[in-house]
Structures are given as C-alpha cells and as structure tokens.
Design a protein around this motif. Sequence first.
Motif, mmCIF file in Angstrom:
data_model
loop_
_atom_site.group_PDB
_atom_site.id
_atom_site.type_symbol
_atom_site.label_atom_id
_atom_site.label_comp_id
_atom_site.label_asym_id
_atom_site.label_seq_id
_atom_site.Cartn_x
_atom_site.Cartn_y
_atom_site.Cartn_z
ATOM 1 N N GLY A 159 0.845 -1.199 0.000
ATOM 2 C CA GLY A 159 0.000 0.000 0.000
ATOM 3 C C GLY A 159 0.874 1.240 0.000
ATOM 4 N N LEU B 242 -3.145 5.109 -1.967
ATOM 5 C CA LEU B 242 -4.148 4.094 -1.664
ATOM 6 C C LEU B 242 -4.744 4.315 -0.281
ATOM 7 C CD1 LEU B 242 -5.186 1.679 -3.190
ATOM 8 C CD2 LEU B 242 -3.527 0.267 -1.997
ATOM 9 N N ALA B 243 -3.848 4.569 0.710
ATOM 10 C CA ALA B 243 -4.322 4.769 2.075
ATOM 11 C C ALA B 243 -5.210 6.007 2.137
ATOM 12 C CB ALA B 243 -3.143 4.918 3.026
ATOM 13 N N LEU B 244 -4.887 6.992 1.327
ATOM 14 C CA LEU B 244 -5.628 8.242 1.304
ATOM 15 C C LEU B 244 -6.979 8.049 0.619
ATOM 16 C CD1 LEU B 244 -5.129 11.232 1.958
ATOM 17 C CD2 LEU B 244 -4.350 11.509 -0.371
ATOM 18 N N ALA B 245 -6.940 7.383 -0.537
ATOM 19 C CA ALA B 245 -8.164 7.194 -1.292
ATOM 20 C C ALA B 245 -9.138 6.321 -0.525
ATOM 21 C CB ALA B 245 -7.853 6.582 -2.649
ATOM 22 N N GLY B 246 -8.603 5.369 0.271
ATOM 23 C CA GLY B 246 -9.458 4.535 1.094
ATOM 24 C C GLY B 246 -10.533 3.867 0.286
ATOM 25 N N ARG C 3 -1.768 13.201 3.929
ATOM 26 C CA ARG C 3 -3.149 13.064 4.364
ATOM 27 C C ARG C 3 -3.811 14.412 4.613
ATOM 28 N NH1 ARG C 3 -6.794 9.346 6.274
ATOM 29 N NH2 ARG C 3 -8.276 10.164 7.762
ATOM 30 N N PHE D 179 0.036 4.114 9.529
ATOM 31 C CA PHE D 179 -1.206 3.532 9.013
ATOM 32 C C PHE D 179 -1.713 4.243 7.765
ATOM 33 C CE2 PHE D 179 -1.960 1.674 13.393
ATOM 34 C CZ PHE D 179 -1.565 0.418 12.972
ATOM 35 N N ARG E 210 0.291 5.654 5.676
ATOM 36 C CA ARG E 210 1.430 5.650 4.747
ATOM 37 C C ARG E 210 1.839 7.084 4.404
ATOM 38 N NH1 ARG E 210 0.593 1.150 6.203
ATOM 39 N NH2 ARG E 210 0.463 -0.735 4.938
#
Lengths: 536, 354
Positions: free
Chosen positions: B68, B72-76, B118, B311, B313
């Motif tokens: 990840g 990706l972590a942001l788009a969730g 983020r 978490f 990223r």
Amino acid sequence: MRRTAVALTAVVLVLSTTAGCGSLQSSATEVGGERMADDRPVRDGGTLTVALNADPDKLDPSLAQTLVGRTVFAGMCEKLYDVDQKGTVVPQLATALPKTSPDGRTVTFSVRKDARFSDGTKLDAAAVVTSLLRHRDLPGSARATELAPLDSAVATGPYEVKLTLKQPYVPLTAVLADRSGMVMSPKALKTYGKNFTNHPSCVGPFRFVERVGGDRIVLVKDPKYYDAGDVHLDKVVYRPIPDGNVRLANLRSGDIQIGDQMTPVDVRSALTEPELQLFNSPSLGYQGLGLNVGNVKGLGEKPGRIDTPLARDARVRAAFELAIDRRLINKVVFQGMYEPACGPISPESTIAPGVTASQCPERDVTEAKRLLKEAGVKTPVRLELKVSTTPEHSRLGQVVQAMTNEAGFDVSLRPTEYATLLEETDSGDYDAYLSGWSGRLDPDGNTASFLKTQGAMNTYGLSDPKIDDLIDRGRTEADPAERARIYGELTRRVNDQHALIYLYRQKNYVVARKDVAGLRVYGDGLVRVKNAGYAR
Amino acid sequence: MTLTQPAESAPSAEPPKATRRPGLPAALKLRAPRNPMAAYLLRRLRQSVITLFLVSVVVFAGIRALPGDPALALAGEERSPEALAAIRAEYGLDDNIVIQYGRFIAHALTGDLGTSSRTGLPVSDAIAEALPVTLELAALSLLFAVVLGIGAGVVAAVRRGRPEEWLANAVALLGLSVPSFWLGIVLVLAFAIAFPVFAASGYVPFGTDPLDNLRRMVLPAVVLGSGLAAVVMRQTRAAMLDSLSADYIRTARAKGLSRREVIGGHALRNSLVTVVTVLGLQLGHLISGAVVTEQIFVLPGFGKLTIDAVFTRDYATLQGVVLCTSAAYILINLLVDVAYSVIDPRIRLGGAAR
C-alpha cells in the motif's frame, strides 16, 4: 482446526441465547426507534466539542475522501443541495430542485442571492461554475468520476447556472447533495490554490479558524452567514478520538459533548448513563463479504479465470452464502443493533428497489451441503478470509468461520492492516474479504463502481453483461418507478452471482450529552451542528 | 508502552566508564582539538551525523517496503484509478526510489520536511506542534518516576528486610505489571468522572493556561511514569545496597558523619550513576512516543503522530518524525555521558578514562 470450529459454534450459540434474553431486559437499555433530531429550544453561545473516530483528511471539497471529513464540512461548507430527515434531496445553496430538459442533457438551477463566503465575498453563479469545473478537472480530484458526465457549466445570469451533460445522468442531483455540490470561494481558491485545504472558505454557519493535525479543527460562528439567526453556538471543535472506550470516557467526563460513529458495544454502555442521549439513523451503505471470482490482474483490468472451486462454480458460492445466518450475526457480533441486509441499496435511498431485510435467504445447511455435492467439489472447501484489525471484524470473521464450517468449508482468518488490505484486494491477492461501503444517496453510487465490469472498485472481478446493462439503464432512466424496478432486478441478478454477499447494514449511532439540543443526524451519517446548542 | 527492563544485577563498586562506544580510527583522533571536552564532542557529532544518515535510509526504505502507498491509504474506500494516478504523480511516488531519496534529503537539509499526504499540513508544523506535548509529557513522567522511584529505592535499601521494603517492592511490581491502557482508563474513571479533579483528555499549552495544562497532564504523566518509576526504584535499590556495603561508607560512618550525610551524600550519589544511565535510555523511549498513553488521553504527541503516519502511509510525516526522534536519542545519550562526569568527578572525558 475442527475442534476450534466446534468450540466457536458453541460460543455463538451461548452468545445468541444471552443476546436473545437481552431484548427482554428493562427499557432503559433499549435503543428504541430511529432518532435523528432533537428540537428542544436552544440558548445562544457556547462551544461544542465533537469527537470523530479518525482525523479527517484534506479540508478541500475536491480532494477530500473521508466520512469524518464530510462531518466537518457539514459545519462549514454548504452544498447546492442537501438531504433532509426523510432522505429526500432539498435545495440548500440552490433555490429549487434543478430543471432537466426533456432529452436529459441540460440541467438548470439558480442559487441564493443572499449568501456570502466566509471571506466576505458573495456567492454567485460564476463561483458555482468555478467550483464545479475544479471538482471535475483538478488533478487528484476525488469528484472527477462522479462529475465525468458533466460536459460544460456556464453562468447564464448572475445567479443562474446551466449544466450540459454528455449523456442523461439522473444521479446528478444526489451528487450535488454531497461534496461535488460544495461551492468554494473563488477568491480563496485564487489566493491559496492547492493550499486551499489549510484555508478553506465556503458558505456555512461556521467558518474555519485553525487546524492542528491529529488534535483539533476549530470553527467559529460566521456572522455573515445568510441564516445566522438560526445558529446558536459560538464555536465548534472537532477532535479525533479513535478509541471507542476513550470517546465514551470523555463523554462521561464532559470533555466532549458529542461522540460520532459509536460502535454497538459503546452504545450499550452509553445507554446506562443518565447524562447521555442517543441519536441513531439508518445508514445508506452496506457491509458484506467479497469473493474473488475473476480479479487476476488487478482493478480496472479485464477479469480472468481463477481455478478454485469458489471462483469456478456459483453453486459453491451459493452454498457458502446459505451457510451464513445474517440474523444471528447481527445478534452475536453487533448486539442486535444493526440490520441484516441482502442488497446494495438501502431502504433509505432515494430509490427503494424493494429488496428488504425480511426477504434475505434463511440459513440452510442441508441445502448448502446438497449444492456442494451437486457441484462435485472435495470438502472441506478451503479459503482464506481477510478481515481488518478491528475487534468487530475479527468477531464477524470468527462467526462466519464457525457457521460455514458446518456446511463443509474450512475458512482461515487473516487479520490485515487497512492499507495492506486495500493493496491486496485491489491486486486480486485474496480469496475472500470483508467488504463494506459507507453509502451514497443515489443507488448508482452504491452499485456502479463495484459491480460493473472493470468498475473502479470492482475488486471481485465480477463481469456480467446483464448487470452492466442494468447499471447503464439505471443511470439514464428518469422515471422513479421504472428505476426502482431496474435496481430491484439488478439486486436479484447480483445476488445470483454470489460474488459480493451482502450481510448487514450499519446504523449511525451518535451519543451526545443530555444538555445538547438542536442536533441533527440523518441517513448520511453526518453530525449536523448548524442548529445545535445548549438546551435552555 | 515498551519499557526494557535493564538487568538488575548491581554493577561493581567501580562506576561504568563514560566511553563505552568504540571511537573512530586513530588517524581521525589526531586532528582533534586539544581540549578533551571539545574533541569528545566533535567525535560524537561525527558519529551522530553518520547515525542520522543511516536512520534516514532505513526509514525511507522501510516504509516503502510496506504494501500500500499514500495514494491508496488516502483514497481509502473511494479509490478511482485516475485519482490514484494523480496523487502518485503529485508526490513523485512513481520515480526511482534513489531519486525520491535524493529529493527528500535535499529538501530536508534546507529544513523542508515536506507536507503530509493526508492532511496537506507542513510536516515541520506537525512536529513543532507535537514536540512540546511529548517533551512535557516526558519531563513530567520522568519527574514522577525519579521522585517516586529514587525515594522508594532508597527507602527499600535502607530499610532492608522490613515492611517498608516489601511495600516498595510490591508497588514496583505493580507499576511494572499493570498495563498502561487499563491504568489510564481506571484513572480517568476515578479522577475525571467520579471525582472530577483532572481532565480526561486533550492538551492545552502551558503558556496559554498553566493550571489547565497541568490538569490535563498529571494523569498521563502518572500512567507513563509508573512503569519507569518501578525500573528506577529497583535500580536505585540495587545500587544503594551495593554502595551501603562498600568500604567508604564504613569510613564515612567511622569519621562520625550523620546518617543523612552518609546516605544522601555518599551512598546515593555513587548509586546515581547507574540510575542516570537507566533514565537516559528510558527517556529515549519517552521521546519516541508513548503511543498508548497518548491514545488514552488523546494527546497530540509524537507517538500518535508516528502511528497515524504508518497507518496512512504518510511518508513525509513518518520520515520527519523518525529523524527528529533519532536526533533526540543521540542528544540524550550525549547529555547522559556528560552527566556522568558531573555526578562522579572520577570519570574523565576523552582519553583520560582509558
């Protein structure tokens, strides 16, 4: 392995009987029906602190992607349209619902003449056009997909806007009732550009003051707001408190007044507190179990063939689904506080396709076993179920493991951290995973990206021409009754594939202190603080 | 909270040497200034720069090795291929990792640690806001640990075999074994809800409102300091027992010094060298983040910042935070070594001790 499963089944049975008894207990511990608003009179002044379950991402309506972020926007960024208590779209910055031309390709509406942005500049049609085009065109915009059908936007008068669409697009009104409908101050956009996120300026009851990452977002009352007479609080503070226990302790101590997104376990303990009150509204989303039926090369790629019994044969997947008892899951894992579900579209949606919880298939282990036999697969059928690291998901995983074990499945659980889970499921590196969606007002937002062949979030590798056709028709059909029929058919067709097994629908639980009045919590799950304040 | 408990076996009467780390090759030492203190500091500075460089490489590569990425972590749950590609392009995530590292170091050297993927806030701001919280929490819990730990340790050693020692030992054992999450919640229930003396959460800068600041910091300091107090108590006790049986104590008593002077002036002072070593090591832990404590009391410190960054990223934030904590670690170790020479004049810096 087998012994563990038997033990788990025993645990499930014991828990289910106690949960059953729970509903007979005194009314003080009952959640009761929906409660979305509190209309007690409110006095002016005061600060309200709202605890969110995560730190919001960027405070830029074009880039923002989190549910908690939407809650903050509800305090400071009004939209062209909003949702009311019944889930109906109503005008907010627009003056009336949009007028659509007979061919469905031209949409017109006008906006309020008395609205000012928090930086003092006036809202007009040009500002709306600037925002809409930025939502559509800004690199990295999370609104780009839902506004893709928008061909052009022009101001035809000081307060009149005309939109031209590439094809008829019925979900547009609902889309404009979310972040795509938020209008940003053109002056602030010009001054700050990409840094708008740290200086957001919209039309809203409160305006942005400061943000300390991971700690707080502070808004104060905007005296220039067109409806400032109905705004009572001086200040609203949003604080991320991820742990439910800690949120509850802070509610009890009075350090915060509102706890957003409370889990059933926390709500149960909150019910026994005399100084706390509970709001709850049905959710627009769904939670389910996704099976990999054809995702071999990753999201957006052409689905391929996966040689496992589960991916090969719909009968095996049907058996898996039949082994699951939705009602028991709700009782055991969620204290009976959510709703069983078996379709993508919530009854709260603008279009009700008529597939309700009562029509969900009952658990039938005998039939499941028969289907496995008919499919001629060797039992136990082994699969790995990826779950997130939350306690709720791990309990849900255990219950699914125990239930399906009886029908001849051998499920192993793999708790996976969030970003890793996204990466693995997107790339197709999984058998099954717990897959949920927070929900959108229009059914299209709950189906198209997930179910259409090569859809943006079709992690399952699902590909069915009939489903694709129904999604396209739902998008362009203007008649609500016909749309409801289309989405009803779509739901049945999707359920026949057993690739995404819908299990339950969450409820939005918000706990507040008793002295807070005027709060609104609707089906979109946002905490609306506009009219809130301390009870008189 | 991770508290590494040091071995309790008391060191020999001879205090530990100040120069425990291997020095640089002799060739480098020759060019060092004549002042031993300056030479020592210069040598340590060189080592620090190398350490910091290695840390930056490890962190940079480590977070990128996780599955990840920030996009990706942001788009969730709302990810679309176009948005993902745009975010990756914006943060230069598609470039060669060596180029990415070069860009990071070049910016970091000018004091620019980048912006959080983020929140869009500058990383240096996030660190500047979290640093006072963490430093205050560390200082207060250290104070709590030192006062309670050294006090109880001295009592336990002096009153050996008496009920006071058992009591001190029992408290220490409790401090070590009670999980901080549980202790935190219990303290909140007791002192923020049942008897609302303190606040349950949040941070107010000391400068804004000193009283409110302390009202919010006392409970976290107690929770974080309790484990450390136990470690300090046991170290103090062991070192004190050792000192008390040494010849110079007998001499001190024989020449007629008061009990207070013998214990405070001689025995305790000699025992403190071990205790300070332990404190230095533990303070490093406190700075790098008391994750659990910060979580319970919702303090926006380094621990929370680090965990959130992993978490989500949030590469830029994580790199900035780890660089800062490494620098703090190195600085504290240096201060500890300097503190030895203050407490025990027999320890000489530079080559004198060798």
